[in-house]
Write a protein that holds these residues in place. Sequence first.
Motif: not given
Lengths: 235, 153
Positions: A89-93, A173-177, A189-190, A194-198
Amino acid sequence: MSALAHYIEQRGIPTAAIALIRPQAERISPPRALWVPFELGRPLGPPNNPSFQLKVLKALLSLFAQQSGTPILDDYPVNAPDDVGGAHWQFPDFPENPDVVPGRQLREEIEFLAPIYRRALAKSGRTTFGVSGLTVEQAIEYIPGFLEGAWPASPNPDWHPVQGLRFVADDLKSYYLETAASVGGIVSSSRLADWFWDETAAGNVLAAVRSILLRNEDEIAVDLAEGAIVPRSRV
Amino acid sequence: MVRLADLPDHLANRYASADCPVFEATPMVDGPPLSDRRVAIISSAGLNLRNQSRFLGGDKDCRAIPAATEPSDILMSHVSLGFDRTGFYQDLNTVFPIDRLRSLVDEGFIGSVSDTHYSFMGGSSPDGMEVHADEMVRRLREDNVSAALLLPV
């Protein structure tokens, strides 16, 4: 919940409880409990998997049909399905902008996420954003004061300002995730954490705010900063 | 978030060894056949409606969640970050399986779904919770609930 099961059943309502932490269920011994091998926060297994959730619910409800004069603690024998594809899984940069003022990164991320968030909301019909009572633009504006030592007024007069910050953090967190989970298929979930915090400015700024608040003299601020803004597993 | 078994030892031990009340006896109440039971959800996920007060640290009271509530009007204000919330973000039924219970009614597995469900905020000592359980049980009885499902996070 096991203790609550005692209270409720003592008052005449039959209960059946999911147990995510088996040692606690063993010690408290509720009337009927089903231990499940799932991660904390997911008592019925993974999201958006109705067939799996229904099987768990049926196993839980079936405890009522067991004739037993002694407490029941059964084990659900099936692990949650692996997050197929989650590793990829990857979110667009987020767009790079070397000229952006650091404080504006959060705003630029929100601007990037907004159309994706709106599409996700239109498709699902549901959002968990809103616990702070602020709009997302107001939520962004609420944070800088904590970095600068000039706390804003709380969004709710019944809340300490850092309580307001806690709810703003939850809303971000709700908005982003919600947005991230709507893109790219099944994701663990992990990986989302990782994406949100890092990988986001939102995660970075909340971590920075936490560090500053931990040095504050206000006990409520320190208490909330210790565990209610950034997960302990991330510090 | 991960399963308890996958947590670092110090965190897993903290959860597993948390102070728990000890009860001298466990009550066991009979009820009708499962296909006739009226079922209510009791969640410890710290759920509240948009127009209800948020859970603050140490709160032992509960929030009533009408079954007819729009999913988007159910928020989570739990103080703990020690459990995964992304399941809830994606699917309300992860912690509040209202649609799944309706499916079970449709197939005759259970009798009906309660008009009202409840959420506490778990994660702390249950001391002080009994008085709120009293009021909740009164309302469960008024709603003829014969099976309460307790779902932790």
